[in-house]
Motif scaffolding. Sequence first.
Motif, short mmCIF file in Angstrom:
data_model
loop_
_atom_site.label_atom_id
_atom_site.label_comp_id
_atom_site.label_asym_id
_atom_site.label_seq_id
_atom_site.Cartn_x
_atom_site.Cartn_y
_atom_site.Cartn_z
N ARG A 208 20.56 6.98 -44.99
CA ARG A 208 21.21 6.70 -43.71
C ARG A 208 20.21 6.62 -42.56
NH1 ARG A 208 26.72 9.45 -43.44
NH2 ARG A 208 25.93 10.64 -41.67
N GLY A 209 18.92 6.86 -42.86
CA GLY A 209 17.90 6.87 -41.80
C GLY A 209 18.05 8.05 -40.87
N ARG A 210 18.56 9.18 -41.40
CA ARG A 210 18.91 10.31 -40.54
C ARG A 210 18.26 11.63 -41.01
NH1 ARG A 210 23.17 9.84 -36.98
NH2 ARG A 210 23.84 11.98 -37.44
N LEU A 211 17.18 11.54 -41.77
CA LEU A 211 16.40 12.72 -42.12
C LEU A 211 15.10 12.69 -41.30
CD1 LEU A 211 16.24 15.24 -44.02
CD2 LEU A 211 14.77 13.86 -45.49
N TYR A 212 14.90 13.75 -40.50
CA TYR A 212 13.75 13.80 -39.60
C TYR A 212 13.00 15.11 -39.80
CZ TYR A 212 15.15 9.73 -36.80
OH TYR A 212 15.44 8.46 -36.36
N GLY A 213 11.76 15.13 -39.33
CA GLY A 213 10.96 16.34 -39.41
C GLY A 213 10.09 16.52 -38.20
N THR A 214 9.71 17.77 -37.95
CA THR A 214 8.75 18.10 -36.91
C THR A 214 7.75 19.08 -37.50
OG1 THR A 214 8.52 18.76 -34.58
CG2 THR A 214 10.05 20.05 -35.92
N MET A 215 6.53 19.10 -36.96
CA MET A 215 5.44 19.80 -37.61
C MET A 215 5.39 21.28 -37.21
SD MET A 215 4.37 17.50 -39.55
CE MET A 215 2.97 18.38 -40.27
N LEU A 216 5.05 22.10 -38.20
CA LEU A 216 4.93 23.55 -38.03
C LEU A 216 3.68 23.90 -37.23
CD1 LEU A 216 5.64 26.28 -40.58
CD2 LEU A 216 3.27 26.10 -39.82
N ASP A 217 3.81 24.90 -36.38
CA ASP A 217 2.68 25.49 -35.66
C ASP A 217 2.27 26.76 -36.41
OD1 ASP A 217 0.85 26.42 -33.73
OD2 ASP A 217 2.43 27.43 -32.59
N GLY A 218 1.04 26.78 -36.95
CA GLY A 218 0.60 27.95 -37.70
C GLY A 218 0.29 27.61 -39.14
N HIS A 219 0.43 28.60 -40.02
CA HIS A 219 0.08 28.48 -41.43
C HIS A 219 1.25 28.95 -42.28
CE1 HIS A 219 -3.07 28.15 -44.60
NE2 HIS A 219 -2.30 29.02 -45.23
N TRP A 220 1.57 28.16 -43.31
CA TRP A 220 2.78 28.38 -44.11
C TRP A 220 2.42 29.01 -45.45
CZ3 TRP A 220 4.70 25.47 -48.53
CH2 TRP A 220 6.06 25.67 -48.81
N LEU A 221 3.25 29.97 -45.87
CA LEU A 221 3.00 30.68 -47.13
C LEU A 221 4.22 30.59 -48.03
CD1 LEU A 221 1.96 32.82 -44.57
CD2 LEU A 221 0.67 33.60 -46.54
N THR A 222 3.98 30.30 -49.30
CA THR A 222 5.02 30.39 -50.31
C THR A 222 4.50 31.27 -51.44
OG1 THR A 222 6.37 29.14 -51.89
CG2 THR A 222 4.24 28.19 -51.34
N VAL A 223 5.33 32.18 -51.91
CA VAL A 223 4.89 33.17 -52.89
C VAL A 223 5.78 33.03 -54.13
CG1 VAL A 223 4.37 35.60 -53.29
CG2 VAL A 223 4.25 34.68 -50.96
N GLY A 224 5.26 32.30 -55.13
CA GLY A 224 6.09 32.01 -56.30
C GLY A 224 5.69 32.73 -57.57
N THR A 225 4.50 33.33 -57.58
CA THR A 225 4.01 34.00 -58.79
C THR A 225 3.39 35.33 -58.41
OG1 THR A 225 1.79 33.02 -58.61
CG2 THR A 225 3.46 31.74 -59.82
#
Length: 243
Positions: A208-225
């Motif tokens: 639909r052309g209706r998915l948008y994003g904006t950029m994160l300020d800082g550092h992103w962490l994901t903890v999967g293991t």
Amino acid sequence: MTIRQAMVVAAGLGTRMRPITDTIPKPLVKIAGKPMIDYVLDMLAEAGVEQVAVNVHHHADQMEAHLRNYRKLEILISDERDALMNNGGGLAKGLKLLDRDPVFVMNADLFWIGETEGAPTNLQRLAGFFDPQRMDIAMLCVTLEKTTGHNGKNDFSMAADGRLSRYSDAAGNGVVYAGTLVMTPSFLDDAPSDAFNINTYYDKAIARGRLYGTMLDGHWLTVGTPEAVGEAEETIRTFRAFA
């Protein structure tokens, strides 16, 4: 726009985090002495959120006990003890506990550090960016070099105006979805009542052309293991040393 409600997706089994998650739900695994879900809840409270729905399944009693003791937000439990609903079904079910106004959606095991002091937070900026007249979903996104624990792959390509499409080498401008979005609950009004993957609705928004994003300020962490716990803690120590 100030958003007063949120859904935190927290019901997963955390299978890649075993053996830690044999005895504790993944959102309660501590990173630098603090349960992962508390990083998320604290950020929501700081952004002005007042009410949060959290879905529970794996070690649900531990989750409920922990959330009862969290005082900064009103927390509503979306109970998935009987059956996991996948990320889409769980979200659709949890949103029924909230009202029809725009809502933050966050994963319980993803967070960030290093926001610019004195500036609006990432959540506040995301809320201000979201325009329901043009957008079904607004996502917080991050570049690969500002991630720890990620798989090294881009999720989307971002156009100059923030519009997102599935990542391709041809399109370039690759970004990672940072596990946080804003949407209007009505976007899921036609969702099935059983388990489904939320990616079907991301693709619907793209079409639909209706998915948008904006950029994160800082550092992103994901903890999967289990190994990623140490990586995240080292990143946090490094940022604190230069703060």
